[in-house]
Design a protein around this motif. Structure first.
Motif, PDB file in Angstrom:
ATOM      1  N   UNK A 101       0.893  -1.163  -0.156  1.00 28.19           N
ATOM      2  CA  UNK A 101       0.040  -0.036   0.037  1.00 28.19           C
ATOM      3  C   UNK A 101       0.779   1.205   0.079  1.00 28.19           C
ATOM      4  N   UNK A 102       0.621   2.323  -0.983  1.00 30.57           N
ATOM      5  CA  UNK A 102       1.427   3.394  -1.015  1.00 30.57           C
ATOM      6  C   UNK A 102       0.332   4.474  -0.949  1.00 30.57           C
ATOM      7  N   UNK A 103       0.777   5.345  -0.158  1.00 26.25           N
ATOM      8  CA  UNK A 103      -0.012   6.546  -0.159  1.00 26.25           C
ATOM      9  C   UNK A 103       1.021   7.975  -0.410  1.00 26.25           C
ATOM     10  N   UNK A 104       0.673   8.535  -1.465  1.00 31.33           N
ATOM     11  CA  UNK A 104       1.449   9.612  -1.587  1.00 31.33           C
ATOM     12  C   UNK A 104       0.929  11.128  -1.788  1.00 31.33           C
ATOM     13  N   UNK A 105       1.670  12.016  -1.538  1.00 33.26           N
ATOM     14  CA  UNK A 105       1.186  13.401  -1.683  1.00 33.26           C
ATOM     15  C   UNK A 105       2.370  14.224  -2.092  1.00 33.26           C
ATOM     16  N   UNK A 106       1.891  15.233  -3.001  1.00 29.45           N
ATOM     17  CA  UNK A 106       3.138  16.014  -3.405  1.00 29.45           C
ATOM     18  C   UNK A 106       2.673  17.485  -3.668  1.00 29.45           C
ATOM     19  N   UNK A 153       7.991  19.547  -2.655  1.00 27.09           N
ATOM     20  CA  UNK A 153       7.989  18.714  -1.468  1.00 27.09           C
ATOM     21  C   UNK A 153       7.018  17.236  -1.581  1.00 27.09           C
ATOM     22  N   UNK A 154       7.448  16.229  -1.164  1.00 31.04           N
ATOM     23  CA  UNK A 154       6.773  15.062  -1.237  1.00 31.04           C
ATOM     24  C   UNK A 154       6.762  14.294  -0.028  1.00 31.04           C
ATOM     25  N   UNK A 155       5.886  13.402   0.084  1.00 37.72           N
ATOM     26  CA  UNK A 155       5.612  12.615   1.229  1.00 37.72           C
ATOM     27  C   UNK A 155       4.650  11.328   0.885  1.00 37.72           C
TER      28      UNK A 155
END
Length: 861
Positions: free
Chosen positions: A627-632, A648-650
């Motif tokens: 499971x991958x949750x990502x925001x940028x 910026x990434x998370x």
């Protein structure tokens, strides 16, 4: 007298007009109509005066006109000619920006099916490497090294063999990076890995390389956790011509390339061909290379609505490798070029690690303009790969491997191995009660891996209006593979014994006596089809671009095994589903400023190697989807010769699996492979880019990447010996460890100087720090040991490139020189942590010293 003076005055007036006109200076800048990047080496010719010039790397030109009315013709390889009518004014005539259109057939259609993203429209972090930079700066480096100036990207040669390379993006390894060829995934189906040596010919045929960091915009790249590398090849050129290119390195590797194009023929066909030959001894000892590469593109414009493009490319090759990691003591004693994977026998190199492979990639694309609003692009592809690498095997428990026979120079002592195999007096007892002598205790083998891989990718695009576009598609993929280990050299013995002690079925009446050509230890394969449905909605206004996309993937897994099983060789079929959902918004504050943000969620079905992680037909227990949750979020600026980006990434990553020491031989019986499942990680970071055209002749730029990547939990791991048999289950204490394998701090500067409007001098400098070695799960079983893995010392690399375009027999040509690692830095590029997390127990690979590459390219029409 009056008539005489009148005649003299008229002649003087005409003469003065001609002189004045002759002093008219014409200037301009030539740009690519698609990328808006400068186009160098463009021939600029005045029709009447026949005077001309060429553009520099900044796309600029200047020349004088001697006529009041004239025509300016601009021509360049790969572009349609452009003719501009001009009227001299006796002063400076600035034509401004002149745009040349790519001369490739079906270029727009290729961009659609390949998920080509636009930097200022698509709300993801994008870096695009143009064809010119690839041609001028890659040299003999592996293909992914051309993207090492992209923030967050870490590309190295690994062991040093030709084409052997590894790439990390934002701390994620290759199996979590999507590699696309014209929009079609080409990363390994079974394990997600990228074998760059299979794609050595891409350097000659790439039109551009686009790196989309993070989740990216592709609908079919489900393994793009860290990012996507999308390689767009040349399509078929519409103008006939070609080129010859020769390059050589300071360590003897050389390549000859030939390209030919028929141009667009009257019958609607166009053919483009490229072939190359690479040979050399390699920089590292015994990393010789013998490789070919080919590319063929045939297009047919059936009518105004239908186009067909057939493309075939491949790179059959053989090269020596260096897979065994080195210690600091070995580097100090033997130097950077030392390789302990080989030795000599009877005056010939015998490499224990060698790769040979051929993976053709054949696609047939159909582009159909159904209506002004509806477009369908379909790609049918097939890739039959075959080849493998040198391997070895040792008989019986406790028998030293070939790597434990060493001569005083540190290489494999083949003489001692031959002597031992030919003279030992040991007796072996077979399952039928027979006793035998004269067998080999060590043999060389080939580890063979072949596959058939084919698929269909179809994308339907509907433009509802000027603001709304819908995309839907399907990707079907079939994959079957075969793995075998075959004896190729008995190394002095009469035969070899495979007693099937590692087989679940035991001997089962099978002949234990093996000779050259017989299969031992490994004979299995995978059946791994998948299907993906995807869709996307794009919304566009004057200042706003937004998208929402999703995909649903079904994957089926089946394993067959003729070594461990006799009658029923097939496993049950395992089915798993995965999906992703992504969205992004790009808002233009003005023509120069824009903000963007994206977010997504992946539920990725595990790779085949994890589903059957026990190396048997019994599937692994409790293997969950990753499971991958990502925001940028990011900001961009483009104006007045300046381009700036910051983001910026998370990324949260749960239930990750990995297999250590994959596809390399273990050096001795104490080493293991470890299958770890259920790992969690958090990757956050900041990336920035800045580029400015300081003057007409000088461009400067820089980049920065600061990451914080950590493992977030403790897990269990299964240890396997070199025969892929589970020997232990251990608790792995990884919580709080930094993710290794790539530097978490990266800074770079680059500059391009144009000298006398023709010479080009480019310098690229990159600094790496906070780089932790990868941890061995087998050494992380002590709950009291929470120390970080060995921190690889910081280092920097300076590469310098010189390019000189000129005309040779009225044909455009270019001479280039590149110096890699100009400062001669002695540095570690990758490695594995040791027992006490220090340099003394660390093992890994060091980078190349200072090397040079020279090239000469001649185009012809």
């Amino acid at each position: 007298m009056i008539r005489f003076f009148f005649l003299i005055s008229l002649v003087a007036l005409v003469f003065s007009t001609r002189v004045a006109n002759g002093q008219t200076m014409i200037e301009g800048r030539v740009l690519d109509a698609e990328t808006k990047q400068p186009v160098g080496n463009v021939n600029v010719m005045l029709t009447h005066s026949a005077s001309g010039s060429t553009t520099g790397v900044n796309g600029k030109f200047s020349l004088k006109s001697t006529f009041s009315d004239d025509s300016l013709k601009l021509t360049a390889i790969g572009y349609y000619p452009e003719v501009i009518g001009i009227r001299s004014n006796g002063q400076l005539l600035d034509l401004g920006d002149i745009f040349l259109r790519n001369q490739f057939i079906a270029l727009e259609e290729v961009n659609i099916i390949s998920s080509y993203a636009n930097d200022r429209i698509t709300p993801v972090s994008i870096s695009t490497i143009p064809q010119r930079r690839i041609e001028e700066q890659l040299g003999d480096q592996p293909f992914p090294d051309i993207i090492k100036l992209v923030p967050g990207v870490y590309s190295t040669r690994t062991g040093g063999g030709s084409g052997d390379a590894e790439v990390n993006i934002r701390g994620f390894q290759q199996e979590n990076i999507g590699l696309l060829l014209n929009g079609v995934p080409i990363s390994s189906v079974e394990n997600g890995l990228i074998y760059w040596n299979n794609w050595t010919g891409l350097a000659d045929v790439a039109r551009s390389v686009q790196v989309q960091r993070g989740l990216g915009a592709s609908n079919v790249a489900l393994n793009s956790v860290g990012g996507t590398i999308n390689i767009i090849t040349k399509t078929t050129e519409a103008e006939k011509g070609g080129f010859v290119d020769f390059s050589t390195s300071s360590y003897g590797n050389s390549k000859f390339s030939l390209g030919l194009s028929t141009g667009l023929l009257e019958n609607g066909y166009a053919v483009n061909f490229l072939g190359s030959r690479t040979q050399g001894d390699g920089y590292v000892d015994a990393t010789y290379v013998d490789a070919w590469a080919y590319f063929l593109s045939v297009s047919k414009s059936i009518n105004s609505r239908h186009k067909l493009v057939l493309t075939a490319l491949g790179a059959p090759e053989r090269h020596g490798q260096r897979n065994l990691k080195l210690s600091q003591d070995e580097i100090d004693q033997y130097g950077l070029k030392f390789n302990k994977d080989w030795g000599s026998y009877n005056g010939q190199i015998n490499n224990a690690s060698e790769n040979f492979y051929h993976k053709p990639w054949i696609t047939l694309n159909h582009y159909w303009d159904i209506s002004p609003k509806l477009f369908l692009a379909t790609s049918l592809y097939i890739s039959p790969g075959s080849g493998g690498g040198k391997w070895s095997d040792a008989y019986g428990w406790g028998t030293p491997s070939i790597f434990q026979y060493r001569n005083p120079s540190g290489q494999i002592d083949w003489d001692a191995i031959y002597e031992n195999n030919a003279t030992h007096q040991d007796t072996a007892f077979l399952a039928n009660g027979e006793s035998v002598t004269g067998f080999s205790k060590n043999v060389q083998t080939h580890f063979l891996a072949s596959h058939t891989w084919n698929g269909l990718l179809s994308r339907l695009e509907y433009k509802a209006n000027d603001h709304l576009k819908y995309t839907a598609g399907i990707h079907l993929r079939q994959f079957r593979s075969t793995l075998q280990q075959k004896v190729i050299d008995l190394l002095g013995g009469d035969f070899y014994i495979d007693d099937y002690s590692w087989s679940l079925a035991g001997p089962a009446g099978r002949d234990e006596i093996k000779t050259v050509g017989d299969i031992i230890k490994v004979h299995n394969g995978a059946i791994n089809p998948s299907g993906t449905l995807f869709g996307q909605v794009d919304y566009e206004r004057e200042k706003l671009n937004a998208f929402l996309s999703g995909s649903f993937t079904g994957t089926w897994y089946q394993r067959w095994d003729k070594y461990n099983y006799i009658d029923d060789i097939y496993s049950d079929v395992i089915g798993k589903v995965g999906f992703d959902l992504k969205t992004g918004v790009n808002y233009h504050l003005s023509d120069a400023h824009h903000l963007y943000a994206n977010a997504g969620y992946f539920s990725r079905a595990p790779y085949y190697k994890y589903v059957f992680g026990n190396f048997t037909n019994v599937p692994s227990k409790d293997i969950s989807n990753e499971k991958i949750k990502a925001a940028e979020a990011g900001y961009g600026y483009s104006a007045n010769g300046t381009r700036a980006r910051i983001n910026f990434y998370y990324t949260v990553w749960e239930d990750k699996s990995f297999l250590s020491n994959e596809y390399i031989q273990l050096e001795n019986n104490t080493q293991t492979r470890a299958l770890v499942t259920g790992l969690n990680a958090l990757h956050t970071g900041l990336e920035a880019e800045l580029e400015h055209q300081l003057t007409d002749f000088l461009k400067l730029g820089g980049m920065l990447s600061v990451g914080d990547w950590q493992w977030k939990n403790d897990v269990t791991g299964v240890l396997f010996n070199d025969n892929n048999v589970a020997v232990d289950t251990v608790q792995v204490y990884a919580d709080g460890l930094y993710v290794g394998g790539a530097p978490q701090f990266q800074a770079g500067l680059y500059g391009n100087l144009t000298i006398l409007r023709k010479f080009s001098l480019t310098a690229n400098w990159v600094y790496y720090d906070r780089h932790y070695s990868s941890f061995d799960p087998a050494l992380r079983t002590n709950p009291d040991d929470r120390n970080q893995a060995f921190s690889i010392p910081a280092y920097s690399i300076l590469d310098v490139h010189f390019s000189y375009p000129f005309n040779l027999m009225d044909q455009p040509a270019r001479f280039g020189v590149s110096c890699f690692n100009a400062f001669g830095s002695n540095h570690i590029i990758r490695g594995e942590d040791g027992t006490d997390h220090s340099l003394e127990t660390f093992s890994g690979f060091w980078g190349f010293g200072r090397t040079f590459s020279f090239s000469l390219r001649i185009n012809f029409r």
